[in-house]
Design a protein around this motif. Structure first.
Motif, short mmCIF file in Angstrom:
data_model
loop_
_atom_site.label_atom_id
_atom_site.label_comp_id
_atom_site.label_asym_id
_atom_site.label_seq_id
_atom_site.Cartn_x
_atom_site.Cartn_y
_atom_site.Cartn_z
N ASP A 62 0.84 -1.21 0.00
CA ASP A 62 0.00 0.00 0.00
C ASP A 62 0.86 1.25 0.00
N ILE A 66 1.28 4.14 -3.05
CA ILE A 66 0.90 5.54 -2.84
C ILE A 66 2.10 6.48 -2.96
N THR A 67 3.18 6.18 -2.25
CA THR A 67 4.33 7.07 -2.29
C THR A 67 5.11 6.93 -3.59
N ALA A 120 -0.30 7.71 3.89
CA ALA A 120 -0.30 6.41 3.22
C ALA A 120 -0.33 5.28 4.25
#
Length: 149
Positions: A62, A66-67, A120
């Protein structure tokens, strides 16, 4: 599932387990991936270690998705920890946590990735990580006998 839960097509997951030796098993997924499982007196992962790895891995994916839209990790490590206890509820884990140690490049993209890192991690914990959410929300597990005869 709750009244509002909707299973997406193709969302069911399964793993096949086969015996490999005394107190040793092999888990195989539908894509052919293999993980060895033991009871802790060999190099194989124990079931508890696999659960902790699944927690860290789920969150790591995850956070990476996101990053990573902003900048890739320069360095990454995650650690999941839990304490096994036995009480009136039987054997289970308590004090479970996942810690992410990440380094992003010293660039505008790295700054942007650092800027969303905490959100995140929270999104993974609060909504995205299926493994963590399942543990947090709790779901009944049914054990039953099949037949090879």
């Amino acid at each position: 599932m709750t009244d509002q839960s909707v299973a997406r097509p193709g969302s069911q997951r399964s793993v096949e387990l086969s015996k490999q030796g005394e107190h040793r098993f092999k888990a195989t997924n539908a894509r052919g991936g293999v993980v060895s499982i033991g009871h802790g007196e060999d190099p194989d992962f124990t079931p508890v270690e696999l659960l902790l790895a699944a927690l860290a891995g789920c969150g790591a994916l995850d956070v990476d998705f996101i990053t990573g839209k902003r900048a890739p990790f320069e360095e990454f490590a995650a650690r999941s920890v839990g304490t096994v206890v036995r009480d009136d509820d039987g054997n289970h884990l308590v004090d479970v946590s996942v810690t992410f140690d990440v380094l992003f490049p010293a660039t505008d993209g790295g700054d942007a990735a650092r800027g969303v890192l905490e959100s995140a991690i929270r999104m993974s914990q609060d909504r995205l990580c299926t493994v963590g959410r399942t543990i947090t929300l709790g779901t009944p597990v049914t054990y039953r006998s099949g037949s090879l005869d």
